[in-house]
Design an enzyme around this catalytic site. Structure first.
Site, PDB file in Angstrom:
ATOM      1  N   TYR A  57       0.862  -1.192   0.000  1.00  0.00           N
ATOM      2  CA  TYR A  57       0.000   0.000   0.000  1.00  0.00           C
ATOM      3  C   TYR A  57       0.886   1.225   0.000  1.00  0.00           C
ATOM      4  CZ  TYR A  57       1.067   0.752   4.949  1.00  0.00           C
ATOM      5  OH  TYR A  57       1.713   0.984   6.128  1.00  0.00           O
ATOM      6  N   THR A 123       2.403   6.414  11.567  1.00  0.00           N
ATOM      7  CA  THR A 123       2.788   5.897  12.893  1.00  0.00           C
ATOM      8  C   THR A 123       4.296   5.778  13.046  1.00  0.00           C
ATOM      9  OG1 THR A 123       2.602   3.615  12.105  1.00  0.00           O
ATOM     10  CG2 THR A 123       0.648   4.600  13.151  1.00  0.00           C
TER      11      THR A 123
HETATM   12  N1  DGL Z   1       5.245   4.718   6.359  1.00  0.00           N
HETATM   13  C1  DGL Z   1       4.504   4.689   7.594  1.00  0.00           C
HETATM   14  C2  DGL Z   1       4.220   6.111   8.075  1.00  0.00           C
HETATM   15  O1  DGL Z   1       3.709   6.910   7.284  1.00  0.00           O
HETATM   16  C3  DGL Z   1       3.217   3.975   7.510  1.00  0.00           C
HETATM   17  C4  DGL Z   1       2.847   3.487   8.873  1.00  0.00           C
HETATM   18  C5  DGL Z   1       1.568   4.069   9.389  1.00  0.00           C
HETATM   19  O2  DGL Z   1       1.237   5.238   9.173  1.00  0.00           O
HETATM   20  O3  DGL Z   1       0.938   3.305  10.148  1.00  0.00           O
HETATM   21  O4  DGL Z   1       4.488   6.388   9.247  1.00  0.00           O
END
Ligand code: DGL
Length: 367
Positions: A57, A123
């Site tokens: 994704y 996250t």
């Molecule tokens: N690449 C991660 C970020 O944007 C995806 C993880 C998420 O958001 O859960 O921090």
């Protein structure tokens, strides 16, 4: 009353009545509903799978408008004002975006009509953003960072319930005074200790030294400790207006490990003076320890004027001064409760105020 009705209305109508009776003030008058600002920055909560069922994704695709369109009735809980501050994967966050986000949050918090702010965020670095905001925001109003571990297109997407809960917390007077809160999986974590502890688990955010301060649902928060128990920002926090992303001191993290030599640190020392970091945070093994060659390289760095802070890769507990490493002799700082990534942020801001080692240590002791 509902039992009496049961004989005269269909089950579906009864279910609708029950949900209406149970939902919090769904149809409060306009002037009764609190105002909540939502600042979107991207992340998995705004992520889209390559195709239905795909593991792959892309985070930071959908806009806030799209996310809110998936949450019917949310505008009955609070009057919402949304702002797309960025739309990125949070591993790409920068000092410029941190300060821009902080300034936008501060502007909404300064509006007397606004009850609280929600920030949707990836996250991966959410814990760092929460800590940065703790250090530079001064409002008693709730700032709730939330996101998701599954993309918005996933059949079990956790973003919608996290966002509904975050709005309910930001709208709640009970959430005042806790500083920025990180909300995922129904848990409320203060900014200082929370860290992402698992790559994919829904309960990835943990506060190993502090524990969550409460739980949250779309009906609002339930706190287990009072806001007065939250540690204040170290050094009284930092003046956001005085911070310039282009002028912030550069601080890097160097990892300790078995068989470590000093080559990474010596490579930093070999840089032209203007490109050398002002500080190095050691992500040490155990209580902020490192091999003799790495310690020797760090001693060369501090002799060259680079401030050294010892943190730990362990993820829990405190790093104390002068246990196996003679911080007093070396002129180093112990990170105490802060993870390497949060120690880095505090050292960046601390170096905008002082290079006095005792004063810098006080900031880490107070954190
Ligand atoms: N690449 C991660 C970020 O944007 C995806 C993880 C998420 O958001 O859960 O921090």
């Amino acid at each position: 009353m509902l039992r009496h009705l049961a004989r005269s209305v269909s089950a579906a109508a009864l279910a609708a009545l029950v949900s209406l009776a149970a939902a919090p003030a769904l149809h409060a008058a306009d002037n009764e509903r609190p105002r909540v600002a939502i600042l979107a920055t991207g992340g998995t909560i705004a992520g889209v799978q390559a195709h239905p069922g795909a593991a792959a994704y892309k985070p930071g695709v959908l806009t806030l408008d799209h996310l809110l369109a998936q949450l019917p009735g949310l505008d009955q809980v609070a009057r919402l004002e949304g702002e797309q501050v960025a739309n990125i994967a949070s591993q790409d966050i920068t000092a410029e975006l941190w300060l821009r986000l902080a300034r936008r949050a501060a502007a909404h918090l300064a509006d007397p009509a606004v009850s609280g702010v929600v920030i949707t965020h990836g996250t991966d670095t959410m814990e760092e953003s929460a800590w940065l905001l703790r250090l530079v925001l001064r409002s008693e109003k709730p700032v709730v960072l939330t996101g998701a571990m599954l993309p918005a297109t996933h059949p079990q997407a956790d973003g919608p319930v996290n966002l509904r809960s975050a709005v309910a917390v930001a709208a709640s007077p009970a959430a005042r005074g806790y500083g920025p809160l990180l909300l995922l999986n129904g848990e409320l974590h203060p900014a200082r200790d929370v860290r992402k502890t698992a790559t994919e688990a829904i309960d990835t955010f943990q506060s190993p030294n502090d524990l969550p301060v409460g739980a949250a649902s779309p009906a609002g928060p339930s706190f287990s400790v009072s806001a007065s128990s939250i540690r204040p920002a170290p050094g009284g926090g930092f003046d956001l207006a005085a911070l310039d992303a282009d002028a912030l001191p550069r601080v890097v993290i160097v990892a300790a490990h078995g068989d470590a030599d000093g080559s990474v640190v010596d490579a930093l020392l070999a840089l032209p003076a203007e490109r050398r970091p002002a500080g190095i945070v050691l992500a040490g093994v155990g209580n902020g320890n490192a091999s003799a060659p790495l310690l020797a390289a760090l001693e060369r760095a501090s002799s060259a004027g680079i401030v050294v802070v010892r943190s730990s890769r362990t993820g829990r507990g405190l790093v104390d001064r002068n246990l196996e490493v003679d911080d007093d002799r070396l002129g180093w700082i112990a990170a105490r409760a802060l993870s390497p990534q949060k120690a880095r942020i505090l050292l960046v801001l601390g170096l905008t105020r002082t290079r006095d080692l005792a004063e810098l240590q006080r900031l880490f002791d107070e954190a």
